[in-house]
Write an enzyme that holds these catalytic residues in place. Structure first.
Site, PDB file in Angstrom:
ATOM      1  N   ARG A  53       0.863  -1.179   0.000  1.00 42.81           N
ATOM      2  CA  ARG A  53       0.000   0.000   0.000  1.00 42.81           C
ATOM      3  C   ARG A  53       0.904   1.236   0.000  1.00 42.81           C
ATOM      4  O   ARG A  53       2.062   1.153   0.424  1.00 42.81           O
ATOM      5  CB  ARG A  53      -0.872   0.033   1.273  1.00 42.81           C
ATOM      6  CG  ARG A  53      -1.878  -1.071   1.323  1.00 42.81           C
ATOM      7  CD  ARG A  53      -2.613  -1.067   2.665  1.00 42.81           C
ATOM      8  NE  ARG A  53      -3.491  -2.207   2.759  1.00 42.81           N
ATOM      9  CZ  ARG A  53      -3.772  -2.855   3.882  1.00 42.81           C
ATOM     10  NH1 ARG A  53      -3.232  -2.480   5.026  1.00 42.81           N
ATOM     11  NH2 ARG A  53      -4.593  -3.885   3.866  1.00 42.81           N
ATOM     12  N   ARG A 146     -10.144   3.989   5.568  1.00 44.20           N
ATOM     13  CA  ARG A 146      -8.711   3.723   5.377  1.00 44.20           C
ATOM     14  C   ARG A 146      -8.324   3.815   3.900  1.00 44.20           C
ATOM     15  O   ARG A 146      -7.160   4.052   3.581  1.00 44.20           O
ATOM     16  CB  ARG A 146      -8.353   2.345   5.961  1.00 44.20           C
ATOM     17  CG  ARG A 146      -6.863   2.141   6.148  1.00 44.20           C
ATOM     18  CD  ARG A 146      -6.530   0.868   6.893  1.00 44.20           C
ATOM     19  NE  ARG A 146      -6.772  -0.331   6.083  1.00 44.20           N
ATOM     20  CZ  ARG A 146      -6.567  -1.573   6.495  1.00 44.20           C
ATOM     21  NH1 ARG A 146      -6.122  -1.790   7.734  1.00 44.20           N
ATOM     22  NH2 ARG A 146      -6.815  -2.603   5.715  1.00 44.20           N
ATOM     23  N   ARG A 157     -13.069  -9.024   3.207  1.00 44.20           N
ATOM     24  CA  ARG A 157     -12.593  -8.757   4.573  1.00 44.20           C
ATOM     25  C   ARG A 157     -13.760  -8.684   5.555  1.00 44.20           C
ATOM     26  O   ARG A 157     -13.655  -9.157   6.690  1.00 44.20           O
ATOM     27  CB  ARG A 157     -11.752  -7.470   4.596  1.00 44.20           C
ATOM     28  CG  ARG A 157     -10.357  -7.700   4.060  1.00 44.20           C
ATOM     29  CD  ARG A 157      -9.604  -6.423   3.739  1.00 44.20           C
ATOM     30  NE  ARG A 157      -8.377  -6.740   3.022  1.00 44.20           N
ATOM     31  CZ  ARG A 157      -7.153  -6.717   3.534  1.00 44.20           C
ATOM     32  NH1 ARG A 157      -6.964  -6.342   4.770  1.00 44.20           N
ATOM     33  NH2 ARG A 157      -6.101  -7.066   2.815  1.00 44.20           N
TER      34      ARG A 157
HETATM   35  N1  ATP Z   1     -10.001   3.200  18.149  1.00 42.30           N
HETATM   36  C1  ATP Z   1     -10.080   3.670  16.905  1.00 42.30           C
HETATM   37  N2  ATP Z   1     -10.951   4.652  16.598  1.00 42.30           N
HETATM   38  C2  ATP Z   1     -11.048   5.139  15.336  1.00 42.30           C
HETATM   39  N3  ATP Z   1     -10.312   4.706  14.293  1.00 42.30           N
HETATM   40  C3  ATP Z   1      -9.424   3.715  14.536  1.00 42.30           C
HETATM   41  C4  ATP Z   1      -9.258   3.156  15.838  1.00 42.30           C
HETATM   42  N4  ATP Z   1      -8.305   2.195  15.770  1.00 42.30           N
HETATM   43  C5  ATP Z   1      -7.892   2.163  14.483  1.00 42.30           C
HETATM   44  N5  ATP Z   1      -8.549   3.078  13.745  1.00 42.30           N
HETATM   45  C6  ATP Z   1      -8.417   3.320  12.298  1.00 42.30           C
HETATM   46  O1  ATP Z   1      -9.058   2.224  11.649  1.00 42.30           O
HETATM   47  C7  ATP Z   1      -8.344   1.832  10.482  1.00 42.30           C
HETATM   48  C8  ATP Z   1      -7.963   0.355  10.604  1.00 42.30           C
HETATM   49  O2  ATP Z   1      -6.963   0.227  11.601  1.00 42.30           O
HETATM   50  P1  ATP Z   1      -5.700  -0.718  11.362  1.00 42.30           P
HETATM   51  O3  ATP Z   1      -5.141  -0.503   9.997  1.00 42.30           O
HETATM   52  O4  ATP Z   1      -4.802  -0.530  12.516  1.00 42.30           O
HETATM   53  O5  ATP Z   1      -6.426  -2.138  11.427  1.00 42.30           O
HETATM   54  P2  ATP Z   1      -5.821  -3.595  11.321  1.00 42.30           P
HETATM   55  O6  ATP Z   1      -6.550  -4.433  12.289  1.00 42.30           O
HETATM   56  O7  ATP Z   1      -4.346  -3.556  11.467  1.00 42.30           O
HETATM   57  O8  ATP Z   1      -6.212  -3.987   9.846  1.00 42.30           O
HETATM   58  P3  ATP Z   1      -5.529  -5.079   8.859  1.00 42.30           P
HETATM   59  O9  ATP Z   1      -5.701  -6.396   9.506  1.00 42.30           O
HETATM   60  O10 ATP Z   1      -6.293  -4.921   7.589  1.00 42.30           O
HETATM   61  O11 ATP Z   1      -4.082  -4.721   8.697  1.00 42.30           O
HETATM   62  C9  ATP Z   1      -7.145   2.761  10.366  1.00 42.30           C
HETATM   63  O12 ATP Z   1      -7.432   3.775   9.439  1.00 42.30           O
HETATM   64  C10 ATP Z   1      -6.978   3.325  11.785  1.00 42.30           C
HETATM   65  O13 ATP Z   1      -6.435   4.626  11.767  1.00 42.30           O
HETATM   66  N1  LIG Z   2      -1.816 -16.006   9.106  1.00 42.72           N
HETATM   67  C1  LIG Z   2      -1.211 -14.831   8.878  1.00 42.72           C
HETATM   68  N2  LIG Z   2      -1.945 -13.717   8.754  1.00 42.72           N
HETATM   69  C2  LIG Z   2      -1.288 -12.558   8.553  1.00 42.72           C
HETATM   70  C3  LIG Z   2       0.098 -12.482   8.463  1.00 42.72           C
HETATM   71  N3  LIG Z   2       0.449 -11.197   8.259  1.00 42.72           N
HETATM   72  C4  LIG Z   2      -0.686 -10.494   8.235  1.00 42.72           C
HETATM   73  N4  LIG Z   2      -1.747 -11.305   8.424  1.00 42.72           N
HETATM   74  C5  LIG Z   2      -3.162 -10.956   8.493  1.00 42.72           C
HETATM   75  O1  LIG Z   2      -3.640 -10.708   7.187  1.00 42.72           O
HETATM   76  C6  LIG Z   2      -4.762  -9.862   7.275  1.00 42.72           C
HETATM   77  C7  LIG Z   2      -4.695  -8.799   6.224  1.00 42.72           C
HETATM   78  O2  LIG Z   2      -3.585  -7.976   6.397  1.00 42.72           O
HETATM   79  P1  LIG Z   2      -3.395  -6.675   5.496  1.00 42.72           P
HETATM   80  O3  LIG Z   2      -2.057  -6.107   5.890  1.00 42.72           O
HETATM   81  O4  LIG Z   2      -3.470  -7.095   4.076  1.00 42.72           O
HETATM   82  O5  LIG Z   2      -4.539  -5.756   5.855  1.00 42.72           O
HETATM   83  C8  LIG Z   2      -4.784  -9.291   8.693  1.00 42.72           C
HETATM   84  O6  LIG Z   2      -5.807  -9.946   9.418  1.00 42.72           O
HETATM   85  C9  LIG Z   2      -3.452  -9.686   9.247  1.00 42.72           C
HETATM   86  O7  LIG Z   2      -3.495  -9.933  10.635  1.00 42.72           O
HETATM   87  C10 LIG Z   2       0.839 -13.684   8.605  1.00 42.72           C
HETATM   88  O8  LIG Z   2       2.072 -13.726   8.551  1.00 42.72           O
HETATM   89  N5  LIG Z   2       0.152 -14.818   8.810  1.00 42.72           N
END
Ligand code: ATP
Ligand SMILES: Nc1nc2c(ncn2[C@@H]2O[C@H](COP(=O)(O)O)[C@@H](O)[C@H]2O)c(=O)[nH]1
Length: 207
Positions: A53, A146, A157
């Site tokens: 991204r 996002r 998702r």
């Molecule tokens: N408590 C919150 N309140 C409002 N917005 C939030 C909060 N926590 C996270 N966000 C926002 O929500 C979006 C998703 O958060 P984040 O990317 O950390 O999720 P993630 O669980 O890591 O997703 P992925 O598994 O797709 O990587 C982001 O734009 C982030 O800034």
């Molecule tokens: N089983 C695994 N899941 C993973 C790993 N690294 C990331 N993730 C999960 O994939 C989704 C999507 O991630 P995104 O970065 O494309 O938004 C998210 O739920 C991650 O937790 C891995 O090594 N193994």
């Protein structure tokens, strides 16, 4: 051949597995931990076949690889776990975990539910943390805001999120379940849950 991943896992601080639906806030929370506790936590950089991204860096956020390379490396036994998520492959290499554990840091894995189930079959012995959104509506809004997903990817998702939210209720699957509504409150709960492990690393570093 001896499995050094297992030896290291037993020697150092316990790793932390963070899981939960895409968009729940795992990356947001773990980035706060890495920033506040510099020299305590280290991120396990996963491999993925999805495209980077804007703003993501190869080797920092993920190792971006082709499906062919990833399949070959999985076949060679280089991964602790791997899964197919939303049309792409993701996986935790043994080397990614070892790189963090070799520095005596708490290794954080950000993985999906299939990864959680697969890690449970290993000797990693992490603390399992589930990060959940307050509701499906909030989750959808966060994912849309996002602006990282196509409509197709978003729908995949959201479907996976429904399944994840059901499975995460399974008793004993997670050590800690945090609803990420107010970010500061959620982060406070996460820190509380990891305090003992954080202290262990600090004690070791000061001795
Ligand atoms: N408590 C919150 N309140 C409002 N917005 C939030 C909060 N926590 C996270 N966000 C926002 O929500 C979006 C998703 O958060 P984040 O990317 O950390 O999720 P993630 O669980 O890591 O997703 P992925 O598994 O797709 O990587 C982001 O734009 C982030 O800034
Ligand atoms: N089983 C695994 N899941 C993973 C790993 N690294 C990331 N993730 C999960 O994939 C989704 C999507 O991630 P995104 O970065 O494309 O938004 C998210 O739920 C991650 O937790 C891995 O090594 N193994």
């Amino acid at each position: 051949m001896r499995d050094h991943t297992k030896e290291k896992a037993m020697a150092g601080p316990r790793p932390v597995v963070m899981s939960g639906p895409s968009g729940a806030g795992k990356s947001t929370l773990l980035k706060k931990l890495l920033k506040e506790f510099d020299g305590v936590f280290g991120f396990s950089v996963s491999h993925t076949t999805r495209s980077p991204r804007p703003g993501e860096e190869d080797g920092k956020d993920y190792h971006y690889v082709t499906r062919e390379v990833m399949q070959a490396d999985v076949a060679k036994g280089e991964f602790l776990e791997n899964a197919e998520f939303s049309g792409n492959m993701y996986g935790t290499s043994k080397a990614a975990v070892q790189a963090v554990q070799a520095q005596n840091l708490i290794c954080i894995l950000d993985i999906d539910m299939q990864g959680v189930k697969n890690i449970k079959r290993t000797d990693l012995n992490p603390i399992y943390v589930s990060i959940q959104p307050p509701s499906m509506q909030t989750l959808e809004k966060r994912l849309r805001d996002r602006k990282t997903e196509s409509e197709e990817s978003l729908q995949k998702r959201l479907h996976a999120a429904k399944v994840d939210m059901e499975i995460s209720k399974e008793p004993g699957l997670f050590d800690v379940l945090i609803i990420n509504d107010d970010l500061d409150l959620a982060y406070g709960k996460l820190k509380d849950a990891l305090l003992e492990e954080i202290q262990k690393v600090r004690d070791t570093n000061n001795s």
